[in-house]
Each structure stands twice: as C-alpha cells, then as structure tokens.
Design a protein around this motif. Structure first.
Motif, PDB file in Angstrom:
ATOM      1  N   LEU A  22      15.452 -20.696   6.571  1.00 55.74           N
ATOM      2  CA  LEU A  22      14.668 -20.082   5.498  1.00 55.74           C
ATOM      3  C   LEU A  22      13.393 -20.866   5.182  1.00 55.74           C
ATOM      4  O   LEU A  22      12.500 -20.343   4.533  1.00 55.74           O
ATOM      5  CB  LEU A  22      15.533 -19.935   4.240  1.00 55.74           C
ATOM      6  N   GLU A  79      21.098 -22.851   7.668  1.00 56.86           N
ATOM      7  CA  GLU A  79      20.641 -21.711   6.879  1.00 56.86           C
ATOM      8  C   GLU A  79      19.402 -22.074   6.060  1.00 56.86           C
ATOM      9  O   GLU A  79      18.430 -21.319   6.039  1.00 56.86           O
ATOM     10  CB  GLU A  79      21.752 -21.242   5.936  1.00 56.86           C
ATOM     11  N   HIS A 125      13.895 -12.837   6.602  1.00 57.98           N
ATOM     12  CA  HIS A 125      12.909 -13.920   6.632  1.00 57.98           C
ATOM     13  C   HIS A 125      12.422 -14.203   8.053  1.00 57.98           C
ATOM     14  O   HIS A 125      11.227 -14.447   8.269  1.00 57.98           O
ATOM     15  CB  HIS A 125      13.515 -15.193   6.025  1.00 57.98           C
ATOM     16  N   ILE A 170      18.406 -14.172   5.751  1.00 58.49           N
ATOM     17  CA  ILE A 170      17.892 -14.932   6.899  1.00 58.49           C
ATOM     18  C   ILE A 170      17.220 -13.984   7.886  1.00 58.49           C
ATOM     19  O   ILE A 170      16.125 -14.248   8.381  1.00 58.49           O
ATOM     20  CB  ILE A 170      19.019 -15.750   7.553  1.00 58.49           C
TER      21      ILE A 170
END
Length: 122
Positions: A120, A116, A19, A16
């Motif tokens: 993403l 989450e 990203h 995470i």
C-alpha cells in the motif's frame, strides 16, 4: 438470492488490488496479448505483479459490438471472473484473486503479513 461468505481478508485484499492496479497498468509491460488473455507484468524491488484481462481477437465476420460480447458472457452458467491479479513478494505468492465488472470476486490466496503495508506504500 445466493449467500456469500465474507472472509476477514476480503476488505484488505480488495484495497490492495485497487491500490496496485493503476501502478501495474501505468508501469507494467505487456507480456502476452493473444487468445483470450492480455497479461501485464510489473517487476520491481522484490515484487512481481501479474495482472490479466480478457482479450480476444475478432474472427473474420464476428460482430464487434459490446452487446454481442455481453450476450455471449451471459450464456455461461457460472459467473465469469475474467480479471486477475497475482502478487509475489520476495519469491512468495502472497495474493491471488479474480474479479468481474459486476463486482463479483474470488480470493484464491491471501497470505497476511507485513507485505500488505509495503504494497500500500508503493
């Protein structure tokens, strides 16, 4: 050699972070740049991302070489984790982590959940 316990949240939290950082750096706004921190914040659609990096104005007469700065960092007894990321979703902090250039990191808070996948997808 020091033993480090690995949490089941380490992999997802690092993915995470990796990203989100380019997104925060590209679209965030510089909130603070003084003393020892540079804070970049991105607020969008129920999300708040706070990313900080080390920042020091040089004092008059202070050497600016990277070697000098690295020598100062090596004087610390504990590993220095100068980078950080806090992620807030719908008003709740869901991720807080620190890391260093050498790969050392510490997960402070990591709340597992549907956020989450959403993070993403950003």
């Amino acid at each position: 050699m020091a033993l480090r316990l690995v949490s089941s949240g380490d992999g997802p939290s690092l993915a995470i972070r990796d990203h989100l950082l380019p997104l925060v750096r590209a679209r965030g706004t510089l909130e603070v740049q003084r003393d020892s921190v540079r804070l970049i914040v991105l607020k969008t659609d129920g999300w708040v991302f706070e990313h900080w990096t080390p920042f020091n104005d040089l004092m008059p007469g202070e050497a600016s070489s990277p070697g000098y700065r690295h020598a100062l960092q090596r004087q610390n007894a504990a590993p220095d984790l100068p980078y950080g990321l806090d992620v807030w979703h719908a008003g709740t902090k869901v991720l807080s982590m620190l890391w260093a250039d050498d790969g050392a990191f510490e997960i402070i808070d990591f709340v597992r959940g549907a956020w989450e996948v959403e993070a993403l997808a950003l």
